[in-house]
Design a protein around this motif. Sequence first.
Motif, PDB file in Angstrom:
ATOM      1  N   LEU A   1      37.465 -21.389  -9.379  1.00  0.00           N
ATOM      2  CA  LEU A   1      36.726 -22.642  -9.294  1.00  0.00           C
ATOM      3  C   LEU A   1      37.359 -23.640 -10.246  1.00  0.00           C
ATOM      4  O   LEU A   1      37.677 -23.314 -11.390  1.00  0.00           O
ATOM      5  N   GLN A   2      37.575 -24.852  -9.753  1.00  0.00           N
ATOM      6  CA  GLN A   2      38.142 -25.909 -10.586  1.00  0.00           C
ATOM      7  C   GLN A   2      37.246 -27.140 -10.445  1.00  0.00           C
ATOM      8  O   GLN A   2      37.002 -27.619  -9.326  1.00  0.00           O
TER       9      GLN A   2
ATOM     10  N   PHE B   1      28.362 -29.430 -20.494  1.00  0.00           N
ATOM     11  CA  PHE B   1      28.400 -28.840 -19.156  1.00  0.00           C
ATOM     12  C   PHE B   1      29.728 -28.115 -18.915  1.00  0.00           C
ATOM     13  O   PHE B   1      29.760 -27.042 -18.299  1.00  0.00           O
ATOM     14  N   ARG B   2      30.814 -28.698 -19.386  1.00  0.00           N
ATOM     15  CA  ARG B   2      32.123 -28.068 -19.185  1.00  0.00           C
ATOM     16  C   ARG B   2      32.182 -26.695 -19.853  1.00  0.00           C
ATOM     17  O   ARG B   2      32.585 -25.709 -19.240  1.00  0.00           O
ATOM     18  N   ARG B   3      31.769 -26.644 -21.113  1.00  0.00           N
ATOM     19  CA  ARG B   3      31.861 -25.373 -21.849  1.00  0.00           C
ATOM     20  C   ARG B   3      30.903 -24.330 -21.257  1.00  0.00           C
ATOM     21  O   ARG B   3      31.233 -23.150 -21.160  1.00  0.00           O
ATOM     22  N   ALA B   4      29.722 -24.794 -20.857  1.00  0.00           N
ATOM     23  CA  ALA B   4      28.765 -23.853 -20.262  1.00  0.00           C
ATOM     24  C   ALA B   4      29.295 -23.296 -18.942  1.00  0.00           C
ATOM     25  O   ALA B   4      29.136 -22.105 -18.643  1.00  0.00           O
ATOM     26  N   LEU B   5      29.930 -24.150 -18.153  1.00  0.00           N
ATOM     27  CA  LEU B   5      30.471 -23.698 -16.875  1.00  0.00           C
ATOM     28  C   LEU B   5      31.641 -22.745 -17.076  1.00  0.00           C
ATOM     29  O   LEU B   5      31.729 -21.694 -16.405  1.00  0.00           O
ATOM     30  N   GLU B   6      32.521 -23.059 -17.995  1.00  0.00           N
ATOM     31  CA  GLU B   6      33.672 -22.183 -18.250  1.00  0.00           C
ATOM     32  C   GLU B   6      33.240 -20.813 -18.778  1.00  0.00           C
ATOM     33  O   GLU B   6      33.906 -19.799 -18.560  1.00  0.00           O
TER      34      GLU B   6
END
Length: 478
Positions: A327-328, A340-345
Motif C-alpha cells: 500500500l502506498q 496519520f502517516r506514522r499510524a498507518l505505517e
Amino acid sequence: MFATLETYSGALLELVGVANSAAKAIPPLFPLSASVAVNPFLGQGDEPLSLTAARLARVGGTRVTPRRSYWAAKIAAGEMTEADIAAALAAMKGDAPDLAEIRVALGHDTPDPVALPTVAELAAEVSGIDWPALIEDRIGAWAAGHFDEGQALWQQARTGGAFSAWRDFASRDLTPEILGLNGFCAFVAETNRAHWRAIGRASERLGVGPAAAPTAFHRWLMTLGGWAQYARYLLWQAELNGERDSTVTELLAIRMVFDEALFERYGDSIAARWAETVAAHEAPLAPTRDQIIDTVLQEAAERAQQRALAGILPIGTPPQRQGRPDLQAAFCIDVRSEVFRRALEAQGEGIETLGFAGFFGLASAHRAAGSDLTERRGPVLLQPGVTSRAAETQGADLSRRYTARARRAWGRFKLAAVSSFAFVEATGPLYAGKLVRDALGFGGHAATDPAPALDPALDLTTRIAMAKTVLSAMSLTR
C-alpha cells in the motif's frame, strides 16, 4: 484606463509609475478565510537586508533586526560564535566592517529608528491636535463600511472606486471641521474624482516630485496600517486573475488629500520643516554603518542556527524498501498529517507513505449549496484548475435559498436599530423553550451539503492528463 492615461502630463505619468511601485512595496494582508502568513518584507524581496533596514527606518520607523544586546547574549551563551560572524563578513560584498568593529558595536545598542514625519505629524506639533489619530479614525470609519462583505447590518453606498466613494463620504463628514480643519468638506468636494489627478495636485502643492515620491508615497501608505495591506491583497488577487486593481493607490490619494488640506491650514508654521522632510525623502536611500553591522549579526545568527541544525539531523541514507509496497499513500506535507502517516505505517511493513506539497497539484474551488459564492479550496496563491458545486436539483436549490433569505431577514429584523427593542419586549419570553433546548444540547443541527460534482464535468482525457501532472510532480513516474 489607457485612454484616460493618455490625457495625463508626463510629470503625472512619472508619479503614477512611482505610486504603483510604492503599492507593490506594501505586503498583502490576506483575510482569515485564507489563513496565509505573509513575509512582512515581501515588497523588499529583491534588495539586500541592509537596504531594507534603511528603507523601513525612513518610511516606518521600523527596526528589522533585533537589538545588539540580543546577539551579545547569544554569543555569551555559546549559541553564536565569532566564527559565525567571520563567515558572515566573508560573504559580504562591498565595504564591510571588520571583526574588531563588530566586537565594539556589540557593546552599544543603537536607538530606535524614527520615520520621517508626515504633514499631519508636523501639524499636530504646532496645533496640539492629534491629526494622525483623527486621520486614522476617519479613514478607518469609512473603510470598515466600504470593504464590508456582508457582516454589517447597515451597508454603506458604494459609488465608483475607493477614492470616489471616500470623496462622497468625506465631503459630508464634519468631524475634521469640528476639530479645527475648517472647510475640509468643501476642500474634498473640490478634488478631482480621478485619484491620479488628486495625487498629482497634492504632490504639486506639497512639493513632492519624482525624486522624493518613492519613499514619501511609501511613508503615507505605511500610516494606513492594515487598510493598505488589505488593498494590496486585492491587487494580489486581481493580478492572479490577470486583472488590475487600483485600491492601494486610491488609498494613497485619500491619505495625501488629508495632508494637502492640513498643509493649507498650517503651512505657514510647518513649511520649513516640511521642506527638510521632502529633502530627506529626495536623498538617495543607503544603509548606515550601524544598519550594515546589524545585518552582519543577523547573517551570523542564521549561520549559527544552520550549524546547530546540521548537528541535530542524523547523517546517513534512509532505508531502502525491497520490492513493491502493498500500500502506498500520499499525504500533504503538514504537521497534522504526520500523526496519520506514522499510524498507518505502523500497521505493517508493506505500507509506505509519501509527503508532497501543493495540494497534489489540484488547486480547486467549490460553490456550496444555495450560494453564488465560489470559494477556493486550495492554496490561495494558485489559480484553481478544478471547480465543483453542490449537486442538487433546481427546486431544492431554490428552496434552500428562500429559507436562507427568510432567516437572514428575520435575523436583521431582530438586530435592527428600529426594531430590536420592540422585538425583545414582544417575543422575548417565547424564546425560553429554545434556550432550554440549546442548553441541554437538544437543538437542531445544520443540514449537510449535497455531494459535490465537478462543474464542468471533466472528460476521461482531461482526467488522465491531470493524473499524469500530479504523479509527475510527485516523481512517481515508474
